[in-house]
Motif scaffolding. Structure first.
Motif, short mmCIF file in Angstrom:
data_model
loop_
_atom_site.label_atom_id
_atom_site.label_comp_id
_atom_site.label_asym_id
_atom_site.label_seq_id
_atom_site.Cartn_x
_atom_site.Cartn_y
_atom_site.Cartn_z
N VAL A 140 0.84 -1.20 0.00
CA VAL A 140 0.00 0.00 0.00
C VAL A 140 0.87 1.25 0.00
CG1 VAL A 140 -1.77 1.30 1.24
CG2 VAL A 140 -1.90 -1.19 1.15
N GLU A 141 1.97 1.22 0.71
CA GLU A 141 2.87 2.38 0.71
C GLU A 141 3.49 2.60 -0.67
OE1 GLU A 141 4.57 3.29 5.04
OE2 GLU A 141 5.34 1.41 4.24
N THR A 142 3.79 1.51 -1.37
CA THR A 142 4.26 1.64 -2.76
C THR A 142 3.18 2.28 -3.62
OG1 THR A 142 5.71 -0.29 -2.56
CG2 THR A 142 5.05 0.36 -4.79
N PHE A 143 1.94 1.87 -3.40
CA PHE A 143 0.80 2.44 -4.14
C PHE A 143 0.65 3.92 -3.84
CE2 PHE A 143 -4.04 2.75 -4.44
CZ PHE A 143 -4.05 2.84 -5.83
N LEU A 144 0.77 4.29 -2.57
CA LEU A 144 0.65 5.70 -2.19
C LEU A 144 1.76 6.53 -2.84
CD1 LEU A 144 -0.26 5.55 1.61
CD2 LEU A 144 -1.80 5.86 -0.33
N ALA A 145 2.95 5.96 -2.89
CA ALA A 145 4.06 6.69 -3.53
C ALA A 145 3.77 6.95 -5.00
CB ALA A 145 5.36 5.89 -3.37
N ARG A 146 3.15 5.99 -5.66
CA ARG A 146 2.75 6.19 -7.07
C ARG A 146 1.71 7.29 -7.18
NH1 ARG A 146 1.92 0.64 -10.54
NH2 ARG A 146 3.98 -0.31 -10.17
N LEU A 147 0.76 7.29 -6.25
CA LEU A 147 -0.29 8.31 -6.29
C LEU A 147 0.31 9.69 -6.07
CD1 LEU A 147 -3.18 6.62 -4.22
CD2 LEU A 147 -2.83 6.62 -6.69
N ARG A 148 1.22 9.80 -5.14
CA ARG A 148 1.86 11.09 -4.87
C ARG A 148 2.66 11.55 -6.08
NH1 ARG A 148 -0.62 13.52 -0.75
NH2 ARG A 148 -0.58 12.35 1.19
#
Length: 231
Positions: free
Chosen positions: A220-228
């Motif tokens: 999920v943190e990898t996903f959030l980094a993509r979103l950011r």
């Protein structure tokens, strides 16, 4: 004389009040500085939707113990400004998710964690049907500019090796085709552990959900980094 004394007295009270307020401000400010979310570069809060079935909805658990709530708390504790809406519906299939995705995921959503397919598997649904429905959900969200993270499922052994191979392969295939962050098995570390499941042996307890959250958190943190990065 009396009037002069009153002026001096009021002036002293005002000065004392100013000192007290100043002292309180110096005490309160460090507390805010220690807030992990406030300290995350003042990034704009992200709004996620967890679109899933009973595993997302929190079947048999208090609302505060459901997956989206526990995941949000874990992310915020790590400094991520994020809110996660619970769009889990017990008993839902991938096809059911496709039917409701447009109204389950509101405009303004920054990303979706897609957890569906377990009920398809339990019913022995043709994996091709499940894959088509999940692909449709991903396509609809992509058309709206909403990125997706995929939470996979694995087939129960009693469904046979052929079904298992076909079902298990659909999640990695979808993730590769659409370039999605994939958490391969949502129930990793929980499935088969009776201490982490309800009496039905299928749904996680509160501690079981906590185990799921601990496992999925890096993805999920990898996903959030993509979103950011894409914001």
């Amino acid at each position: 004389m009396g009037r002069a004394w009153m002026v001096r007295h009021d002036g002293r009270r005002a000065a004392l009040a100013f000192l007290i307020v100043s002292l309180l401000m110096t005490l309160v400010t460090p507390l805010h500085a220690q807030d992990p979310v406030q300290g995350a570069g003042q990034a704009r809060p992200l709004t996620l939707v967890a679109l899933g079935d009973s595993l997302t909805a929190g079947y048999g658990l208090p609302a505060a113990a459901a997956f989206p709530v526990q995941l949000e708390a874990a992310l915020r504790a790590r400094g991520h400004a994020v809110t996660i809406a619970n769009a889990g519906v017990s008993g839902d299939t991938a096809t059911g998710g496709l039917d409701r995705v447009d109204w389950s995921v509101p405009d303004g959503t920054d990303g979706v964690i897609l957890e569906l397919g377990a009920n398809d598997m339990l019913r022995g649904t043709d994996p091709a049907v499940t894959e088509k429905a999940l692909g449709g959900i991903i396509a609809r969200l992509k058309a709206r500019g909403i990125p997706v993270m995929l939470a996979g499922m694995r087939a129960a052994p009693n469904l046979g090796p052929d079904y298992g191979r076909r079902f298990d392969a659909l999640y990695p295939r979808l993730a590769e085709r659409d370039g999605l962050v994939l958490y391969p098995f949502f129930l990793d570390g929980v499935a088969g552990d009776r201490s982490l499941t309800l009496p039905d042996g299928l749904h996680p307890t509160k501690d079981g959900v906590a185990r799921i959250v601990a496992g999925i958190l890096p993805s999920v943190e990898t996903f959030l980094a993509r979103l950011r990065k894409g914001a």
